[in-house]
Scaffold this active site. Structure first.
Site, PDB file in Angstrom:
ATOM      1  N   PRO A   1       6.559  -0.508  -5.691  1.00 60.17           N
ATOM      2  CA  PRO A   1       7.547  -1.069  -6.616  1.00 60.17           C
ATOM      3  C   PRO A   1       6.999  -2.263  -7.395  1.00 60.17           C
ATOM      4  CG  PRO A   1       8.510  -0.666  -4.460  1.00 60.17           C
ATOM      5  CD  PRO A   1       7.042  -0.470  -4.297  1.00 60.17           C
ATOM      6  N   TYR A   2       6.310  -3.153  -6.700  1.00 60.79           N
ATOM      7  CA  TYR A   2       5.740  -4.341  -7.345  1.00 60.79           C
ATOM      8  C   TYR A   2       4.686  -3.938  -8.369  1.00 60.79           C
ATOM      9  CZ  TYR A   2       3.343  -8.874  -7.671  1.00 60.79           C
ATOM     10  OH  TYR A   2       2.767 -10.053  -8.121  1.00 60.79           O
TER      11      TYR A   2
END
Length: 253
Positions: A160-161
């Site tokens: 996600p990051y």
């Protein structure tokens, strides 16, 4: 009001802690008037302001600092932060967008509500800050965003990051080209593993030691390592660097 004939002005988001705080201190020591942007920790922001002014005094640079609270994804709040810089110091020469979130999860297990919060800060927030920078930076100015070396490392649980920071890289490199003729540079800095509270949170000693051993320099980065590169990009010496993503990670990738 600070004498704008001798002082350049920097807005630093995420300036109350971690890399953002170290950037604020370094720029103040280099003689900048610094607006310390922060989301919620007024005490931490005020501490950074005091430390920045102390760093400027110790360096004999004459820099100064003020705090400015703003949710980076809120366009009115961010505009207000830039308004504060212009009202107090006369304009904006450098914008360092260090604010961000870094939740860790596998793709399969990610709570999509967390994804929405992550994207709001890391993508929308970057866009909102970049939009104000594009409109307000004076000639000779610089915008520095933050990506991550995780995009090259492709470590599990950082999906996600990494996805959010991939968007930051794309936006940064395109904006550099859109500002043709403005004499404004736009670059991204991509740290590797760096010893901040955000990075160390939730990691055991074995994991930290393994990550520290990966670069040829065999240590974690420090906020000061990253701040030095940001300071270079913000300086006249770094003004020929434009439209780049610079991995600052000790040679890990």
């Amino acid at each position: 009001m600070t004498n704008t004939s001798t002082h350049r002005v920097a807005v630093v988001t995420g300036g109350s802690r971690g890399i953002g705080r170290e950037v604020a201190l370094r720029l103040a020591a280099d003689g900048f008037a610094v607006v310390v942007g922060y989301a919620g920790r007024t005490d931490a922001a005020q501490d950074t302001v005091a430390a920045a002014e102390a760093a400027a005094e110790a360096a004999g640079a004459g820099g100064s600092a003020i705090p400015a609270q703003a949710d980076v994804a809120d366009k009115r709040a961010v505009a207000g932060m830039f308004d504060a810089a212009e009202a107090e110091f006369g304009g904006v020469d450098v914008v360092v967008h260090a604010a961000g979130r870094m939740p860790l999860s596998t793709v399969a297990d990610l709570d999509l509500a967390v994804l929405d919060e992550l994207y709001r800060t890391n993508i929308r927030g970057t866009f909102v800050v970049a939009q104000q920078a594009a409109r307000r930076l004076r000639r000779g100015g610089s915008l520095i965003t933050f990506s991550t070396s995780i995009l090259g490392l492709a470590l599990p649980r950082y999906g996600p990051y990494a996805a959010s920071k991939g968007a930051v890289e794309g936006l940064t490199l395109i904006l550099a080209r859109e500002l043709r003729g403005r004499d404004v540079t736009v670059n991204a800095v991509a740290p590797g593993p760096t010893a901040t509270d955000l990075f160390l949170h939730g990691k055991d000693e074995q994991t930290i030691a393994r990550l520290a051993a990966q670069p040829p320099l065999e240590r974690l980065g420090t906020p000061a390592d990253i701040a030095g590169v940001v300071a270079f990009l913000a300086s006249p010496a770094g003004h020929w660097v434009n439209g780049q993503n610079i991995r600052v990670n000790g040679g890990i990738v």
